[in-house]
Design a protein around this motif. Structure first.
Motif, PDB file in Angstrom:
ATOM      1  N   LEU A  69       0.840  -1.198   0.000  1.00  0.00           N
ATOM      2  CA  LEU A  69       0.000   0.000   0.000  1.00  0.00           C
ATOM      3  C   LEU A  69       0.871   1.243   0.000  1.00  0.00           C
ATOM      4  O   LEU A  69       1.823   1.358   0.779  1.00  0.00           O
ATOM      5  CB  LEU A  69      -0.920   0.012   1.221  1.00  0.00           C
ATOM      6  CG  LEU A  69      -1.960  -1.114   1.301  1.00  0.00           C
ATOM      7  CD1 LEU A  69      -2.775  -0.986   2.582  1.00  0.00           C
ATOM      8  CD2 LEU A  69      -2.868  -1.106   0.087  1.00  0.00           C
ATOM      9  N   HIS A  70       0.534   2.177  -0.889  1.00  0.00           N
ATOM     10  CA  HIS A  70       1.200   3.476  -0.939  1.00  0.00           C
ATOM     11  C   HIS A  70       0.111   4.540  -0.999  1.00  0.00           C
ATOM     12  O   HIS A  70      -0.646   4.604  -1.971  1.00  0.00           O
ATOM     13  CB  HIS A  70       2.107   3.570  -2.169  1.00  0.00           C
ATOM     14  CG  HIS A  70       2.784   4.900  -2.305  1.00  0.00           C
ATOM     15  ND1 HIS A  70       3.780   5.320  -1.443  1.00  0.00           N
ATOM     16  CD2 HIS A  70       2.609   5.913  -3.198  1.00  0.00           C
ATOM     17  CE1 HIS A  70       4.184   6.521  -1.796  1.00  0.00           C
ATOM     18  NE2 HIS A  70       3.488   6.910  -2.856  1.00  0.00           N
ATOM     19  N   ASP A  71       0.014   5.328   0.059  1.00  0.00           N
ATOM     20  CA  ASP A  71      -1.060   6.326   0.159  1.00  0.00           C
ATOM     21  C   ASP A  71      -2.426   5.664  -0.045  1.00  0.00           C
ATOM     22  O   ASP A  71      -3.282   6.168  -0.784  1.00  0.00           O
ATOM     23  CB  ASP A  71      -0.858   7.441  -0.865  1.00  0.00           C
ATOM     24  CG  ASP A  71       0.378   8.279  -0.583  1.00  0.00           C
ATOM     25  OD1 ASP A  71       0.781   8.342   0.588  1.00  0.00           O
ATOM     26  OD2 ASP A  71       0.944   8.852  -1.534  1.00  0.00           O
ATOM     27  N   ASP A  72      -2.611   4.509   0.610  1.00  0.00           N
ATOM     28  CA  ASP A  72      -3.857   3.740   0.555  1.00  0.00           C
ATOM     29  C   ASP A  72      -4.165   3.199  -0.846  1.00  0.00           C
ATOM     30  O   ASP A  72      -5.300   2.796  -1.126  1.00  0.00           O
ATOM     31  CB  ASP A  72      -5.046   4.590   1.043  1.00  0.00           C
ATOM     32  CG  ASP A  72      -4.932   4.941   2.517  1.00  0.00           C
ATOM     33  OD1 ASP A  72      -4.434   4.087   3.282  1.00  0.00           O
ATOM     34  OD2 ASP A  72      -5.333   6.054   2.904  1.00  0.00           O
ATOM     35  N   ARG A  73      -3.175   3.172  -1.702  1.00  0.00           N
ATOM     36  CA  ARG A  73      -3.345   2.631  -3.056  1.00  0.00           C
ATOM     37  C   ARG A  73      -2.524   1.357  -3.186  1.00  0.00           C
ATOM     38  O   ARG A  73      -1.376   1.304  -2.755  1.00  0.00           O
ATOM     39  CB  ARG A  73      -2.899   3.670  -4.090  1.00  0.00           C
ATOM     40  CG  ARG A  73      -2.989   3.216  -5.535  1.00  0.00           C
ATOM     41  CD  ARG A  73      -2.697   4.384  -6.469  1.00  0.00           C
ATOM     42  NE  ARG A  73      -1.392   4.960  -6.208  1.00  0.00           N
ATOM     43  CZ  ARG A  73      -0.266   4.546  -6.809  1.00  0.00           C
ATOM     44  NH1 ARG A  73      -0.292   3.549  -7.664  1.00  0.00           N
ATOM     45  NH2 ARG A  73       0.888   5.139  -6.534  1.00  0.00           N
ATOM     46  N   GLU A  74      -3.134   0.325  -3.771  1.00  0.00           N
ATOM     47  CA  GLU A  74      -2.427  -0.940  -3.957  1.00  0.00           C
ATOM     48  C   GLU A  74      -1.446  -0.822  -5.119  1.00  0.00           C
ATOM     49  O   GLU A  74      -1.808  -0.393  -6.217  1.00  0.00           O
ATOM     50  CB  GLU A  74      -3.421  -2.068  -4.231  1.00  0.00           C
ATOM     51  CG  GLU A  74      -4.359  -2.337  -3.055  1.00  0.00           C
ATOM     52  CD  GLU A  74      -5.396  -3.410  -3.358  1.00  0.00           C
ATOM     53  OE1 GLU A  74      -5.360  -3.968  -4.477  1.00  0.00           O
ATOM     54  OE2 GLU A  74      -6.220  -3.682  -2.478  1.00  0.00           O
TER      55      GLU A  74
END
Length: 209
Positions: A69-74
């Protein structure tokens, strides 16, 4: 997880492991005590962020993605096709909570192995070789993605993907998952594919850097 797949024999397990290391039934047999067949449906997770990992999944069939997860993005980190060993390797190595999840992109069949217990109780050729192969494959997979990300353009990244990934992954991975792995947007990948079609019968697309 479904476990209706039949337990393998020592001979079947030895044949499967032979894709990485030549072992006979006698060497493979102790692993059976730490192994159970498994099946995961599309979208199911093998491991999730936060798990502390002692097991691995040996893939017999299907496609798997590893993502963080990066900034709540997969963001897809690795794409795997059978035969392969699937696990959050960093968590296994350091015995800390995993920072990646592993999810089935198709129906997946394989064997779930209590790997740490096996290596502790059955030290020897098979355990040592499997641990070495795990480390080698993990390193090579991450090196491949790093080399791809060093390519400057979306077209170069996609060219690298086509040149270096397994055919099953190229054919079976949804476009939006490929885009995540490449570090580009799905819209950029669509444009690259459209441009690539124009090269059919013409000049080759740009080589990956």
């Amino acid at each position: 997880m479904n476990t209706t797949t039949a337990q393998p024999t020592a001979a079947q397990l030895a044949a499967y492991l032979g894709q990485w290391v030549a072992v006979d039934e006698q060497v493979a047999a102790p692993l059976l005590r730490h192994l159970r067949p498994c099946r995961y449906e599309r979208g199911e997770h093998f491991f999730q962020i936060g798990d502390t990992v002692d097991e691995l999944v040996l893939l017999r069939d299907g496609l798997v993605r590893s993502y963080y997860l990066h900034d709540d993005r997969e963001v897809n980190l690795r794409l795997l096709s059978a035969p392969a060993a699937a696990m959050p390797y960093n968590s296994y190595l350091t015995q800390t909570p995993a920072d990646e999840s592993l999810q089935a992109m198709t129906a997946v069949e394989g064997y779930r192995v209590r790997f740490r217990a096996f290596c502790r109780e059955q030290p020897g050729l098979l355990a040592e070789t499997m641990q070495r192969k795990l480390a080698e494959r993990h390193f090579l997979a991450l090196q491949r993605r790093l080399r791809m990300l060093q390519s400057r353009s979306a077209a170069q990244r996609y060219a690298f993907f086509l040149a270096h990934m397994e055919p099953e992954i190229i054919a079976g991975t949804p476009a939006y998952q490929v885009a995540s792995y490449l570090g580009i947007t799905p819209e950029s990948l669509s444009r690259v594919k459209a441009d690539l079609e124009k090269y059919q019968g013409g000049p080759a697309p740009p080589e990956a850097g």
